[in-house]
Design a protein around this motif. Sequence first.
Motif, short mmCIF file in Angstrom:
data_model
loop_
_atom_site.label_atom_id
_atom_site.label_comp_id
_atom_site.label_asym_id
_atom_site.label_seq_id
_atom_site.Cartn_x
_atom_site.Cartn_y
_atom_site.Cartn_z
N SER A 159 0.95 -1.17 0.05
CA SER A 159 0.00 0.15 0.06
C SER A 159 0.89 1.38 0.06
N THR A 160 0.18 2.33 -0.48
CA THR A 160 1.05 3.82 -0.39
C THR A 160 1.40 4.19 0.98
N ASN A 161 0.77 3.82 2.00
CA ASN A 161 0.94 4.20 3.32
C ASN A 161 0.23 3.13 4.17
N VAL A 162 1.20 2.86 5.14
CA VAL A 162 1.04 1.64 6.02
C VAL A 162 1.51 2.26 7.58
N GLU A 163 0.56 2.47 8.58
CA GLU A 163 1.00 2.77 9.88
C GLU A 163 0.90 1.44 10.65
N LEU A 164 1.89 1.20 11.57
CA LEU A 164 2.10 0.19 12.27
C LEU A 164 2.73 0.56 13.57
N GLN A 165 2.73 -0.41 14.54
CA GLN A 165 3.24 -0.14 16.04
C GLN A 165 4.00 -1.50 16.36
N VAL A 166 5.27 -0.95 16.85
CA VAL A 166 5.85 -2.28 17.56
C VAL A 166 6.06 -1.67 18.97
N GLY A 167 5.80 -2.47 20.01
CA GLY A 167 5.80 -2.05 21.33
C GLY A 167 5.25 -0.67 21.50
N GLN A 168 5.68 0.26 21.88
CA GLN A 168 5.33 1.80 21.97
C GLN A 168 5.90 2.65 20.79
N GLN A 169 6.50 2.00 19.83
CA GLN A 169 7.10 2.88 18.88
C GLN A 169 6.12 2.76 17.80
N GLY A 170 5.71 3.67 17.17
CA GLY A 170 5.05 3.90 15.99
C GLY A 170 5.89 4.26 14.59
N TYR A 171 5.55 3.60 13.51
CA TYR A 171 5.93 3.72 12.14
C TYR A 171 4.95 3.96 11.05
N SER A 172 5.44 4.78 9.96
CA SER A 172 4.65 5.02 9.11
C SER A 172 5.45 4.75 7.69
N LEU A 173 5.09 3.47 6.86
CA LEU A 173 5.85 3.15 5.76
C LEU A 173 5.30 3.59 4.66
N GLY A 174 6.02 3.85 3.42
CA GLY A 174 5.57 4.12 2.22
C GLY A 174 5.53 2.81 1.46
N GLN A 175 5.14 2.87 0.28
CA GLN A 175 5.08 1.67 -0.78
C GLN A 175 6.45 1.52 -1.04
N PHE A 176 6.67 -0.02 -0.70
CA PHE A 176 7.67 -1.04 -0.97
C PHE A 176 8.64 -0.60 0.09
#
Length: 230
Positions: A159-176
């Motif tokens: 997807s063009t944008n994916v939001e995820l959480q690992v423990g208390q840390q947040g990440y915003s990932l772009g496509q690929f």
Amino acid sequence: MLSVKNSPANIRHHRFNNYPMKPWKNGQGSTLEAASSCDQQGNADGRWRVSIALLNENSAYSDFCGYTRSQLMLEGEPVTLTVQQSSGTEQRIVMQPLSLLRFDGGAEVCCDLRAPGVKMFNLMSRDNKTSHVLEALYSADLPARPDSSGEALLIFTLSTNVELQVGQQGYSLGQFDLLEVQQPEGQVICVQSAVGGDVSAIIVRIGGSSSLPLKPDEVSNNLAAKLEQL
């Protein structure tokens, strides 16, 4: 968006725009290297590698005898792969976006393109060292917590944008983009939301549950929610 330097030591956010381009082993193409396994000193140890193969002309794949390979077509016009097994049997397979192929890295494989500009997600693991398991994560199933067993968990975004959480840390990932979590067992990992596409990400577990014998080459043109372990 959080940068790699702000992440815990066992987590790395690999960004598509920063993937280094490297020539194929046989010199007949190029690949964008997303991530690879390293030893304790940080040197590549050849256990596994994730990359995006760039197909722009008809060519032969490199010989990676001793590895199991998985390829998922990301973009482009259909591609015909001819797979020559050591037994002498030949198989012709038409790949299209979201087609998946798994094969012995030592097999002779040639690609026949209808048009340049093809991108292939390429995953390989060394047979006598580790294994890998693939799982498709559908946007309709979010939020979701992928299985975090194994030595490493890799989240490769479609997807063009994916939001995820690992423990208390947040990440915003772009496509690929790819998020690499080393020693993930026991960590709470949640893919929260995604924008664009039915399949939001490919989840890869390195060294997961016991491996199954490698079956004959097969292709899936309708990516299942869970793919068999390789």
